[in-house]
Design a protein around this motif. Structure first.
Motif, PDB file in Angstrom:
ATOM      1  N   SER A 156       0.845  -1.199   0.000  1.00 42.77           N
ATOM      2  CA  SER A 156       0.000   0.000   0.000  1.00 42.77           C
ATOM      3  C   SER A 156       0.875   1.242   0.000  1.00 42.77           C
ATOM      4  O   SER A 156       0.445   2.329  -0.329  1.00 42.77           O
ATOM      5  CB  SER A 156      -0.954  -0.001   1.182  1.00 42.77           C
ATOM      6  N   ASP A 199      -2.572  -0.554  -4.476  1.00 43.72           N
ATOM      7  CA  ASP A 199      -3.797  -0.794  -3.698  1.00 43.72           C
ATOM      8  C   ASP A 199      -5.070  -0.203  -4.315  1.00 43.72           C
ATOM      9  O   ASP A 199      -6.151  -0.747  -4.120  1.00 43.72           O
ATOM     10  CB  ASP A 199      -3.631  -0.378  -2.227  1.00 43.72           C
ATOM     11  N   ASP A 405     -11.798   2.108  -0.479  1.00 36.27           N
ATOM     12  CA  ASP A 405     -11.177   1.470   0.683  1.00 36.27           C
ATOM     13  C   ASP A 405     -10.504   2.553   1.523  1.00 36.27           C
ATOM     14  O   ASP A 405      -9.988   3.533   0.985  1.00 36.27           O
ATOM     15  CB  ASP A 405     -10.120   0.448   0.210  1.00 36.27           C
ATOM     16  N   SER A 447      -7.109  -3.955  -0.895  1.00 37.99           N
ATOM     17  CA  SER A 447      -5.725  -4.236  -1.291  1.00 37.99           C
ATOM     18  C   SER A 447      -5.405  -5.728  -1.190  1.00 37.99           C
ATOM     19  O   SER A 447      -4.699  -6.269  -2.022  1.00 37.99           O
ATOM     20  CB  SER A 447      -4.738  -3.399  -0.483  1.00 37.99           C
TER      21      SER A 447
HETATM   22 MG    MG Z   1      -5.010   0.487   2.657  1.00 42.31          MG
END
Ligand code: MG
Ligand code: ADP
Length: 465
Positions: A156, A199, A405, A447
């Motif tokens: 990430s 991600d 997210d 992710s």
């Molecule tokens: Mg994340």
């Protein structure tokens, strides 16, 4: 995965009940942090131009990186896929079993990455990861798979950079995929790394598997970024032959939007944050929108008011309110959520977390209003990015899904509602109502799951070539 309903913000209006000086200061703050509809449209128009530049030329502010992920998932894919999510502290291995019809199961394992591993030779880290995968496959009875399991590898953050605490030796200039694949081969672990995944791309794919009308994925967490599905014909800088699809996922790196500062209404509080950040003049958009920074902007306003004797005048600075990044973005969530008439939760945060005591009610209201202004500005700018993406990619003929997210989106009260409100202002002709046209959805852990799905797409591409 349905979004657990984040609490609603308990809205507070402009402050009028303070002293004349407090009221005047707050009037100024209102003006500085409020982005009206007309200006929001201007920002969106600039965002569109920057997208075009990035798609057609290298080294632009919006990097618009082709992900090599062609096409979309249909939800019909089946099989076992692995994901490896290497974060700042933890290593997660996820086995995703796709069952078709948009359904999947996940089993995962988590291991800590020690300081020694993070700072030692890259070879040791890769050995450790390979052992973790080996152990996990054995537990799952997959250690003797005939076919190598496709694995998507996700960071990430660029984990090989020192800023999240990784500083491995022997890694510079080497492909982390090759280093890990070597370790897996040495140990005879039946795994083939087929994708290195960003991600946002993972978030897009994990949402798409469940909702086929997904055209974009966003991260609204520590940082902010987006990925979307673009027609390859519109990616002027893409010089490779197209293969399996006429579409490709683009990782925008939109946190860098307007690094030139020609359009974003940055305030002196944002400039202060920027100057003291580890990357001054970079990630201008991200610094206005994402979880890492919002609390710090609020802290900058509060300390400026303290400097002017407009807040907490009866006491000295506390060490905490004077410390960088000590005012966490999660405090803003709790403060905005407080619906009590005496703002007891706000008082509690100031007292317990910041050692600021004997605060009067109007001061509590001021703090809350500052949070609301900074939080609302962030949500409205996130809306610009979403509408920018969708209108640029010409995806707005029918209803679309956008997967998001990140803890900011998940937990910040009314963040989603404020995004919708701003999107409606940007799209006044939206025929069916904004919520039915652009369906935002929480793609929790995009992710992880997304990395496995990316491995699936990559595997499909390899086979069809
Ligand atoms: Mg994340
Ligand atoms: P990452 O971005 O590392 O994948 P998250 O998506 O969980 O992780 O985002 C973490 C960030 O979200 C934290 O840095 C913090 O700024 C912010 N955050 C965490 N909890 C909350 C909350 N309750 N309300 C608002 N922001 C939060």
């Amino acid at each position: 995965m349905s979004k657990l309903q984040a609490p609603r913000a308990n809205e507070i209006g402009p402050i009028t009940t303070g002293s004349a000086e407090q009221n005047a200061y707050m009037e100024d703050i209102e003006r500085l942090f409020t982005i009206d509809t007309d200006y929001l449209i201007k920002i969106k128009d600039h965002f569109l131009k920057e997208m075009d530049k990035g798609l057609n030329h290298d080294n632009q502010t919006l990097a618009m990186i082709p992900s090599y992920v062609e096409g979309r998932l249909t939800g019909h894919e089946k099989g076992h896929y692995l994901a490896l999510d290497l974060g700042g502290t933890n290593l997660r291995v996820v086995l995703v079993t796709l069952e078709g019809q948009g359904k999947f199961k996940t089993i995962s394992t988590k291991a800590r990455v020690s300081e020694d591993l993070k700072t030692g030779p890259m070879r040791n880290l890769c050995e450790y990861i390979a052992d973790c995968i080996d152990k996990f496959l054995t537990e799952q009875g997959l250690e003797n798979s005939e076919e190598h399991l496709p694995l998507g590898y996700t960071f990430s953050f660029p984990v090989l950079q020192s800023k999240v605490g990784f500083n491995c030796t022997g890694a510079i200039g080497k492909d982390p995929v090759l280093l890990l694949q070597d370790a897996l081969l040495r140990k005879h672990v039946p795994v083939k790394i087929t994708a290195l995944v960003n991600d946002t791309v993972g978030t897009l794919l994990s949402n798409a598997y469940q909702k086929p009308d997904t055209v974009a994925g966003l991260i609204l967490g520590t940082g902010s970024n987006g990925a979307y599905v673009e027609k390859i014909a519109r990616i002027g800088k893409w010089k490779h032959p197209t293969t399996t699809s006429d579409e490709m996922v683009i990782n925008m790196e939109f946190g860098a939007f307007d690094n030139e500062k020609v359009i974003l209404p940055v305030t002196r509080f944002d400039n202060k944050l920027d100057r003291k950040s580890i990357n001054p003049h970079y990630q201008t958009f991200e610094k206005l929108v994402s979880g890492m920074y919002l609390g710090e902007v609020v802290r900058n306003v509060i300390t400026d008011m303290m400097d002017r004797n407009l807040l907490f005048g009866h006491q000295q600075y506390t060490e905490r309110i004077s410390s960088h990044y000590r005012f966490e973005t999660s405090y803003m969530s709790s403060i905005e959520e407080d619906a009590s008439s005496d703002l007891a939760a706000v008082r509690d945060i100031l007292d317990t977390d910041l050692n600021l005591v004997n605060v009067d009610l109007v001061e509590l209201k001021i703090v809350k209003r500052i949070c609301q202004l900074v939080g609302t500005r962030a949500a409205r700018l996130a809306a610009v990015a979403i509408v920018g993406i969708l209108s640029h990619a010409d995806h707005l003929h029918s209803a679309v899904d956008v997967g998001i997210d990140g803890s900011l989106f998940e937990f910040y009260p009314s963040f989603e509602a404020r995004i919708y409100e701003a999107m409606a202002e940007l799209m006044p002709n939206c025929a069916h109502g904004i919520r039915d046209t652009i369906r935002l959805g929480l793609a929790r852990d995009g992710s992880g799951v997304g990395a496995a799905l990316t491995a699936c797409v990559a595997d499909k591409m390899l086979r069809s070539k």
